[in-house]
Scaffold this active site. Sequence first.
Site, mmCIF file in Angstrom:
data_model
loop_
_atom_site.group_PDB
_atom_site.id
_atom_site.type_symbol
_atom_site.label_atom_id
_atom_site.label_comp_id
_atom_site.label_asym_id
_atom_site.label_seq_id
_atom_site.Cartn_x
_atom_site.Cartn_y
_atom_site.Cartn_z
ATOM 1 N N HIS A 304 -20.560 14.947 30.521
ATOM 2 C CA HIS A 304 -20.962 15.588 29.274
ATOM 3 C C HIS A 304 -21.517 16.982 29.518
ATOM 4 O O HIS A 304 -21.418 17.858 28.644
ATOM 5 C CB HIS A 304 -21.990 14.715 28.547
ATOM 6 C CG HIS A 304 -21.367 13.667 27.685
ATOM 7 N ND1 HIS A 304 -21.923 12.425 27.503
ATOM 8 C CD2 HIS A 304 -20.219 13.674 26.957
ATOM 9 C CE1 HIS A 304 -21.146 11.716 26.687
ATOM 10 N NE2 HIS A 304 -20.117 12.452 26.347
ATOM 11 N N GLU A 545 17.650 20.049 23.858
ATOM 12 C CA GLU A 545 16.951 19.493 25.023
ATOM 13 C C GLU A 545 17.871 18.698 25.943
ATOM 14 O O GLU A 545 17.422 18.156 26.952
ATOM 15 C CB GLU A 545 15.773 18.630 24.569
ATOM 16 C CG GLU A 545 16.131 17.566 23.558
ATOM 17 C CD GLU A 545 14.917 16.873 22.977
ATOM 18 O OE1 GLU A 545 13.838 16.917 23.593
ATOM 19 O OE2 GLU A 545 15.052 16.270 21.897
ATOM 20 N N ASP A 569 11.833 18.701 28.163
ATOM 21 C CA ASP A 569 12.915 17.764 28.450
ATOM 22 C C ASP A 569 14.171 18.479 28.930
ATOM 23 O O ASP A 569 14.900 17.959 29.775
ATOM 24 C CB ASP A 569 13.232 16.918 27.213
ATOM 25 C CG ASP A 569 12.294 15.728 27.068
ATOM 26 O OD1 ASP A 569 11.693 15.333 28.089
ATOM 27 O OD2 ASP A 569 12.155 15.207 25.952
ATOM 28 N N CYS A 616 9.859 25.179 21.453
ATOM 29 C CA CYS A 616 8.639 24.398 21.244
ATOM 30 C C CYS A 616 8.131 23.734 22.519
ATOM 31 O O CYS A 616 7.262 22.880 22.470
ATOM 32 C CB CYS A 616 8.858 23.337 20.162
ATOM 33 S SG CYS A 616 10.159 22.139 20.529
#
Length: 656
Positions: A304, A545, A569, A616
């Site tokens: 944390h 892809e 991909d 993308c």
Amino acid sequence: MERSTIVRVHEGLHARPATRFVKLAKSFESEVEIIKGGKAASAKSAVKLMLLAVKENDEVTIRTSGADEIEAVEALVGYLENPLAGLAEETAPAEPDPAGETLKLVTPTAPVEEDIAGALRGVAASEGYAVGAAFAHFPPEIKPESRTLSPADIAAELVRFTAAVDTVQARMNASLTSETLSANDRGIIAALRDIAADDELRDEVVAAIKTGSDAVSAVIGAATKIAAQFGQVDDPYLNARADDVQAVGRQICLALLGQADVSLDDIPQGAILIADDIGAWDLARAPLKRIGGIVCGHGGATSHIAIIARAHGIPAVLGMGRQVEQLRATKQIALDGHRGQVVADPNAHLLGRFAARIADAAREREALKAFKDATPRRADGTIIEVAANIGSLEEIDAAREAGAMGVGLFRTELLFMRHMHLPSEDMQAETYAALATAFAPYPVIVRTLDIGGDKPISGIEFPQEENPFLGWRGIRMCLDRPDIFKPQLRALLRAAVHGNVKVMLPMVSDIDEVRQTRALIETCKAELRAENITFGEFQLGVMIETPAAVLIAPTLAREVAFFSIGTNDLTQYIMAADRLNPTVAKLNDVTNVAVMSAIEMTARAGVAAGIMVGMCGEAAGRPDLVPQFIRMGLTELSMSPASIQRAKKCIAELGA
């Protein structure tokens, strides 16, 4: 009563999701257990729950017994399947992903330089450079009182312990109302507060007191025992919770002794905080804007402390161990949060190097802020859309804050994976409509369901496949299952009235897949008209892809409105190298001439047909590649929100 389910809570039942789950469990009278891998734990104890190490996509069983057992099972399973539902009153955001919080970068990518001779080394927990006066924070250790209670004293000691826990909780509750706390810090303190009152910790302490141990010794012993259990869990995030338990134990002991902890209120502006250990409770309440850096003996990248440091842009090196003792008498510290290096009392030459790095980083940060609302253009005036890749509505704010010009990839898989049943058409329509509304008039490109045997979801039975990445997935599965595909298409048509919705098909390798989808869309339109349901139109595109899609790109370009190149991909398929296999990782390089040639072929086909060509994959956000993609003719780049401002800057410089 028992019911099994798959956990869809992002990153699993770590600190805050665990406390929320426990809060829900405690609202029922019934006894509640959660079972994973043959091990059971009380669902009403956050500590026991976290020690069970329930991760996202784990299968668990909820077992209830009592008057409201049916309601308890329904509610708890519902939370695990869809953790956002029914918890609108919770104001704290989801626990940050310690491996990659949105927009956490303090400086641009660190320059490649040699290690600093003589530097102490720890864990690079929060990026950035800092030089400042050393502020040593070494509060005295609390030692066990080692008193043996008489039987007559035990009841009073139990009352004393309960009062101490109440005091700690009251202090933490009071701090939660502070306007200076960020929502992130507030959530961390809330999780610590719940640990303080957890049944596991309380039961351990009460048992020790009842055998004659004084409360301080009992708390130290219980906290040490539970912390050791967290340290043995095979999960780095849960390992880091050991520090939280010890920090809470310390606060309870201070309350028992009637003492206040050493304050950080007096830390000078720009000072480097040096500590053997510091609790998240102490750091969250500290004047964080004055802290120039943090050096700590304990903690790691998933602690944390690290999360708070990253959220506030404070460079930090943690996990220094005993080395931190060498810094007690140090007057000045130079800290490299990129490489985890700390230099005590640096010489003039090193100070000059750090000053240059800090100045460069400051200029870069300020320069990037100017690009949040910028509309990047090519030299010929053509707008380049810089959009965000997101997977849920919870990511909208981060994308908009970064300056996203819409969404270039909305992954619909999460919507399907969060439930034990397929999401209804209405549920999907509401989600897509909310997305479109949030970014209007910018476009939002929604990818239809892209799932296979590697990521099975409830309601779809996938065959056993040797290689699911080359199997029944994406558009192949959707066309074979119109009962799944049509509700999604209908929902997208309904959402199109709320904004600029575009739809793209994944894993396309044949022109007939596009034509079959178009026919199905027309069927959906006819059905909606017959049912008097309002709908709009959307542009249909494809992801590029697969090698097949690249080779038939000229034909595809005559059938669709846009291309979106999925470099992740595409790279693995072009190179025949599993991107999850580390032994062939060097082949998974988007800059390989074969991959770049495939991207250029695709762009050429799209430009020739007059359609938009976008990207993308994560390569879209790489400053070293953006110029090449723009020259190829791409006019849309979609990436993680953290990369957007830098990409806009890169494009603006090209057009200058």
